[in-house]
Design an enzyme around this catalytic site. Structure first.
Site, PDB file in Angstrom:
ATOM      1  N   ASN A   7       0.842  -1.149  -0.124  1.00 27.18           N
ATOM      2  CA  ASN A   7       0.059   0.106  -0.201  1.00 27.18           C
ATOM      3  C   ASN A   7       0.943   1.199  -0.058  1.00 27.18           C
ATOM      4  O   ASN A   7       1.503   1.540   0.943  1.00 27.18           O
ATOM      5  CB  ASN A   7      -0.980  -0.037   1.418  1.00 27.18           C
ATOM      6  CG  ASN A   7      -1.744   1.099   1.369  1.00 27.18           C
ATOM      7  OD1 ASN A   7      -1.969   2.233   0.641  1.00 27.18           O
ATOM      8  ND2 ASN A   7      -2.719   1.210   2.157  1.00 27.18           N
ATOM      9  N   ARG A  91      -2.463  -2.198  -3.470  1.00 27.71           N
ATOM     10  CA  ARG A  91      -3.771  -1.299  -3.344  1.00 27.71           C
ATOM     11  C   ARG A  91      -3.663  -0.004  -4.230  1.00 27.71           C
ATOM     12  O   ARG A  91      -2.568   0.650  -4.463  1.00 27.71           O
ATOM     13  CB  ARG A  91      -3.781  -0.781  -1.981  1.00 27.71           C
ATOM     14  CG  ARG A  91      -4.932   0.089  -1.763  1.00 27.71           C
ATOM     15  CD  ARG A  91      -4.932   0.751  -0.424  1.00 27.71           C
ATOM     16  NE  ARG A  91      -5.894   1.778  -0.298  1.00 27.71           N
ATOM     17  CZ  ARG A  91      -5.912   2.821   0.620  1.00 27.71           C
ATOM     18  NH1 ARG A  91      -4.721   3.143   0.880  1.00 27.71           N
ATOM     19  NH2 ARG A  91      -7.174   3.620   0.674  1.00 27.71           N
ATOM     20  N   HIS A 180     -12.780   3.018  -0.114  1.00 27.71           N
ATOM     21  CA  HIS A 180     -12.970   1.922   0.891  1.00 27.71           C
ATOM     22  C   HIS A 180     -13.625   0.802   0.467  1.00 27.71           C
ATOM     23  O   HIS A 180     -14.064  -0.061   1.109  1.00 27.71           O
ATOM     24  CB  HIS A 180     -13.669   2.548   2.253  1.00 27.71           C
ATOM     25  CG  HIS A 180     -13.031   3.597   3.004  1.00 27.71           C
ATOM     26  ND1 HIS A 180     -13.690   4.457   3.586  1.00 27.71           N
ATOM     27  CD2 HIS A 180     -11.629   3.888   3.373  1.00 27.71           C
ATOM     28  CE1 HIS A 180     -12.869   5.398   4.360  1.00 27.71           C
ATOM     29  NE2 HIS A 180     -11.605   4.958   4.169  1.00 27.71           N
ATOM     30  N   ARG A 241     -11.993  15.942   8.020  1.00 23.04           N
ATOM     31  CA  ARG A 241     -12.577  16.415   6.515  1.00 23.04           C
ATOM     32  C   ARG A 241     -13.841  16.693   6.972  1.00 23.04           C
ATOM     33  O   ARG A 241     -14.589  16.194   7.583  1.00 23.04           O
ATOM     34  CB  ARG A 241     -12.635  14.987   5.762  1.00 23.04           C
ATOM     35  CG  ARG A 241     -11.170  15.000   5.149  1.00 23.04           C
ATOM     36  CD  ARG A 241     -11.306  13.655   4.142  1.00 23.04           C
ATOM     37  NE  ARG A 241     -10.161  12.782   4.729  1.00 23.04           N
ATOM     38  CZ  ARG A 241      -9.992  11.430   4.181  1.00 23.04           C
ATOM     39  NH1 ARG A 241     -10.932  11.154   3.212  1.00 23.04           N
ATOM     40  NH2 ARG A 241      -9.038  10.596   4.906  1.00 23.04           N
ATOM     41  N   GLU A 384      -8.219  -5.393   4.816  1.00 22.54           N
ATOM     42  CA  GLU A 384      -8.219  -4.937   3.327  1.00 22.54           C
ATOM     43  C   GLU A 384      -6.873  -5.934   2.928  1.00 22.54           C
ATOM     44  O   GLU A 384      -7.096  -5.983   1.550  1.00 22.54           O
ATOM     45  CB  GLU A 384      -7.966  -3.377   3.276  1.00 22.54           C
ATOM     46  CG  GLU A 384      -9.133  -2.670   3.379  1.00 22.54           C
ATOM     47  CD  GLU A 384      -9.030  -1.526   3.915  1.00 22.54           C
ATOM     48  OE1 GLU A 384      -8.631  -1.151   5.034  1.00 22.54           O
ATOM     49  OE2 GLU A 384      -9.375  -0.481   3.230  1.00 22.54           O
TER      50      GLU A 384
END
Ligand code: ADP
Length: 403
Positions: A7, A91, A180, A241, A384
């Site tokens: 990743n 990823r 996601h 955010r 993941e």
């Protein structure tokens, strides 16, 4: 099969070396501060102590050389020969409209990932660097790309189109993509397993609540809507955010404060959400502590965070005309007793009743709703990396069987 899962971010690389047969990560670690003279590699072989190496790692190619070296190391390694790395799974953040599933990386795929750079200028370039670096060190090892957007890409136009002129969608591909995806796919599949029914028959809402937060409506195993949009800024309140906001507010603030485009971008991505409302922290643990101490701003942040999730549960239940299961995952979803409790409170009308005892004593994958709750509520740790490893194994095996 043994798969190296990578990743790659702009200055960091997270890795896991996974045996897909046992589903165990034989080693996991991270290279941080790539590009600096004091880069740090942390590496934990399965069942052993973590080690830390500090050195000059100037780019992704050198970082991956270090990762392979530490996997081969006589003291801390888990393999004796590079050839024991059967495949590499990457990823990749943005697959645009091109990829609805994981793919073997070919020159054509690389070009398509490059074409999507405009959609993810911060993420796809380091993903590409990671792929090129892995190719350099492992030229004969198959590499697979697993996209964050893939699970959502087939949602219907009513969910992905924005209320802006259609030509802008055609011209600039402005639409909801969602992110996601690997996590939403994994936890919805696990929930179906726990329920003991085929996923095709189930309506599931997944809430991935970490530093970034998103929810998905998963109907029959397919994502039909999700809260993140063109970028990972839309939807839920996150650590830093804003999530959903009236677009006019941005224009208004820019005019009032004289902000440039890039300053407005920073405001919405880095100084908003939990940290913006509370003025305290972007970290849910600290927000919860402050709430317990009676801090009013932190309480506002906590309430806005949970209320937004609640509203989306209502929206997605309507979108699917029903709900069988709600899943909490991600750092907050897996660990915050308070968030799960708040989100599920006063939801009896929708058929959600939490069992406080179960919610307070979670372990692994577990049911946290009461026996008379129509909707089953689960806490499911996401994984993941495992999905990336298993997708990689599947694609590489299919490829080999065609040869
Ligand atoms: P990322 O999205 O970067 O992978 P994580 O999934 O690790 O992040 O989630 C990080 C968030 O999880 C932080 O807000 C952190 O405060 C929160 N978190 C971790 N442990 C707990 C806990 N015990 N209680 C509440 N929040 C927690």
């Amino acid at each position: 099969m043994k798969v190296l899962v990578l990743n790659c971010g702009s200055s960091s690389i997270k890795y896991q070396f996974i045996d897909t047969t046992t589903q165990i990560a034989l080693a996991k670690g991270m290279v941080e501060r790539i590009g600096m003279s004091s880069a740090v590699l942390t590496h934990t072989p399965y069942g052993k102590e973590k080690i830390r190496i500090v050195g000059e790692i100037l780019d992704h190619t050198i970082a991956i050389e270090y990762v392979i070296a530490v996997l081969l190391s006589p003291n801390h390694g888990v393999i004796k020969n590079k050839k024991e790395i059967d495949a590499v799974g990457h990823r990749v953040v943005h697959g645009g409209e091109t990829f609805s599933g994981s793919v073997l990386i070919t020159d054509q795929v690389m070009n398509a990932i490059k074409e999507n750079i405009e959609l993810a200028p911060l993420h796809n370039p380091p993903n590409i660097k990671g792929i090129l670096a892995a190719k350099e060190h492992l030229p004969n090892t198959p590499q697979v790309g697993v996209f964050d957007t893939a699970f959502h890409v087939k949602m219907p136009p009513r969910a992905y189109l924005y209320g802006i002129p259609y030509e802008l969608y055609r011209k600039y591909k402005i639409r909801r993509y969602g992110f996601h995806g690997t996590s939403h796919r994994y936890v919805s599949e696990r929930a179906a397993k726990l329920i003991g029914k085929p996923i095709e028959e189930l309506k599931i809402i997944t809430a991935h609540l970490g530093n970034g937060c998103s929810m998905a409506a998963v109907e029959g195993g397919k994502s039909i809507d999700t809260t993140m949009g063109f970028t990972p800024l839309e939807g839920l309140i996150m650590g830093t955010r804003s999530g959903d906001i009236d677009p006019s507010v941005i224009l208004y603030i820019m005019a009032k404060e004289g902000l440039s485009l890039s300053e407005a971008n920073t405001l919405l991505n880095k100084h908003s959400g939990l940290i913006g409302i509370s003025g305290e922290s972007s970290d849910m643990r600290e927000i919860e502590e402050a709430v317990k101490e009676g801090n009013k701003k932190a309480k506002n942040a906590f309430d806005v965070f949970n209320y937004r999730i609640k509203k989306y549960i209502g929206a997605y239940t309507a979108a699917m005309n029903g709900l069988d299961a709600l899943v909490f995952t991600g750092g907050i979803g897996e660990n915050s007793v308070m968030v799960r409790k708040e989100v599920c409170s006063n939801m009896e009308y929708l058929g959600i009743i939490l069992d406080d005892n179960r919610n307070e004593n979670v372990e692994g994958e577990c049911l946290i709703s009461s026996d008379d709750s129509k909707v089953k509520v689960f806490r499911i740790p996401t994984n993941e990396e495992l999905v990336i490893a298993l997708d990689t194994e599947k694609i590489v095996s299919e490829q080999l069987s065609q040869v």
